[in-house]
Structures are given as C-alpha cells and as structure tokens.
Motif scaffolding. Structure first.
Motif, PDB file in Angstrom:
ATOM      1  N   UNK A  80       0.386  -1.291   0.011  1.00 39.90           N
ATOM      2  CA  UNK A  80      -0.400  -0.137  -0.092  1.00 39.90           C
ATOM      3  C   UNK A  80       1.003   1.128  -0.098  1.00 39.90           C
ATOM      4  N   UNK A  81       1.808   1.033  -0.264  1.00 42.59           N
ATOM      5  CA  UNK A  81       2.904   2.663  -0.222  1.00 42.59           C
ATOM      6  C   UNK A  81       2.654   3.100  -1.340  1.00 42.59           C
ATOM      7  N   UNK A  82       2.408   4.806  -0.645  1.00 44.91           N
ATOM      8  CA  UNK A  82       2.270   5.971  -1.930  1.00 44.91           C
ATOM      9  C   UNK A  82       3.540   5.057  -2.712  1.00 44.91           C
ATOM     10  N   UNK A  83       2.694   5.478  -4.395  1.00 44.54           N
ATOM     11  CA  UNK A  83       4.287   5.111  -5.847  1.00 44.54           C
ATOM     12  C   UNK A  83       3.565   6.238  -6.243  1.00 44.54           C
ATOM     13  N   UNK A  84       4.086   6.807  -7.350  1.00 41.93           N
ATOM     14  CA  UNK A  84       4.648   7.812  -7.885  1.00 41.93           C
ATOM     15  C   UNK A  84       3.245   7.857  -8.459  1.00 41.93           C
ATOM     16  N   UNK A  85       2.929   8.993  -9.642  1.00 37.64           N
ATOM     17  CA  UNK A  85       2.090   8.862 -10.641  1.00 37.64           C
ATOM     18  C   UNK A  85       2.112   9.888 -11.551  1.00 37.64           C
ATOM     19  N   UNK A  86       2.353   8.388 -12.711  1.00 39.63           N
ATOM     20  CA  UNK A  86       3.786   8.517 -13.797  1.00 39.63           C
ATOM     21  C   UNK A  86       3.020   8.785 -15.561  1.00 39.63           C
ATOM     22  N   UNK A  87       1.464   8.455 -15.309  1.00 38.37           N
ATOM     23  CA  UNK A  87       0.269   8.697 -16.100  1.00 38.37           C
ATOM     24  C   UNK A  87      -0.973   8.533 -16.179  1.00 38.37           C
ATOM     25  N   UNK A  88      -1.350  10.169 -16.342  1.00 41.45           N
ATOM     26  CA  UNK A  88      -2.930  10.521 -16.214  1.00 41.45           C
ATOM     27  C   UNK A  88      -2.807  11.897 -17.060  1.00 41.45           C
ATOM     28  N   UNK A  89      -4.128  12.178 -17.881  1.00 41.69           N
ATOM     29  CA  UNK A  89      -4.550  13.386 -17.836  1.00 41.69           C
ATOM     30  C   UNK A  89      -3.525  14.946 -17.430  1.00 41.69           C
TER      31      UNK A  89
END
Length: 141
Positions: free
Chosen positions: A25-34
């Motif tokens: 559940x560790x926070x991951x970087x968001x690398x693909x979004x609008x």
C-alpha cells in the motif's frame, strides 16, 4: 508448544502482515494521467511550435514525469532529469501547475542541482532546452 511460544508466533505473523500491507500500500508516483498528458502534449508560450514532450525529452537524460496534488490543492506535474546547463552537468527539476480541467498549464518553479532558479535563470534553462531541440532538427535536414 508452550503458551509463550504460541504468543511469539502469533506476534510474528501479525508483524509480517503489517509489513506486507505497508509494502503493497506504499504510495507510488503517478506517472501517467491526464495532467501529465496536458503538459507533455502542450506548448509553452514562447515556443508554440514544439511540444513540451519533444523538447524536454530530447534535452534531458532519462526524463522522469510525475504528477501529484499539492497541499494547496494545485495539480503539479514535475519533470526531472539530468541536463547540461550553463556548461555544468547536473540534475534539473521543473514543476508545472495544471488547471483543474487539465486544459491549461504554466511553468511554475525549477531547480538545478538543488538550487531554486530565479525567473531569469528559469528562462535561460527553458531557452537552452528549445535551442537544443532546434539544433537537432537542423542536423537532420
């Protein structure tokens, strides 16, 4: 097995479960979004003929794009990577603020080797990135 051993085994199982849960559940970087797509596919005001993606992905070594929502509620797209700036190899970070509807963005802040760049230095860095792109295009003609 004694009651004490049962308790130790139970405690180990619980601790392992907590550890596994934390890892998954560790926070991951968001690398693909609008918001990232808006910046990558967009144009900076003074450089309306080249997409941000094309210029920066060419100038940066291993460019890394990520999105996060700031504590202020702003949508931030951050680009980081290694680049030669003013004759010095280093690591640059640029932050773009994207509108809520993901239709507009602006370059907000930038750093080079952990030093925050002022407006003039930021303009120099961006100009250098686009000059690098233009030189590449001339070399292919």
């Amino acid at each position: 097995m004694s009651l004490g051993n049962h308790f130790r085994v139970f405690l180990c199982v619980v601790l392992m479960g907590v550890l596994v849960g934390y890892v998954f559940n560790a926070k991951k970087d968001v690398t693909d979004n609008v918001y990232i797509d808006t910046v990558k596919e967009g144009y900076l005001i003074d450089f309306a003929d080249v997409k941000v993606r094309d210029a920066f992905n060419y100038a940066f070594t291993e460019p890394y794009w990520r999105y996060y929502k700031a504590k202020t509620g702003q949508h931030v797209v951050e680009l980081s990577g290694d680049i030669v700036f003013l004759g010095q190899q280093g690591h640059a970070i640029l932050q773009f603020i994207v509108s809520e509807d993901a239709k507009e963005f602006q370059l907000f802040a930038s750093k080079f080797n952990d030093v925050v760049l002022n407006s003039q230095q930021k303009g120099t860095l961006v100009g250098m990135v686009y000059e690098t792109w233009e030189m590449k295009q001339l070399a292919y003609q």
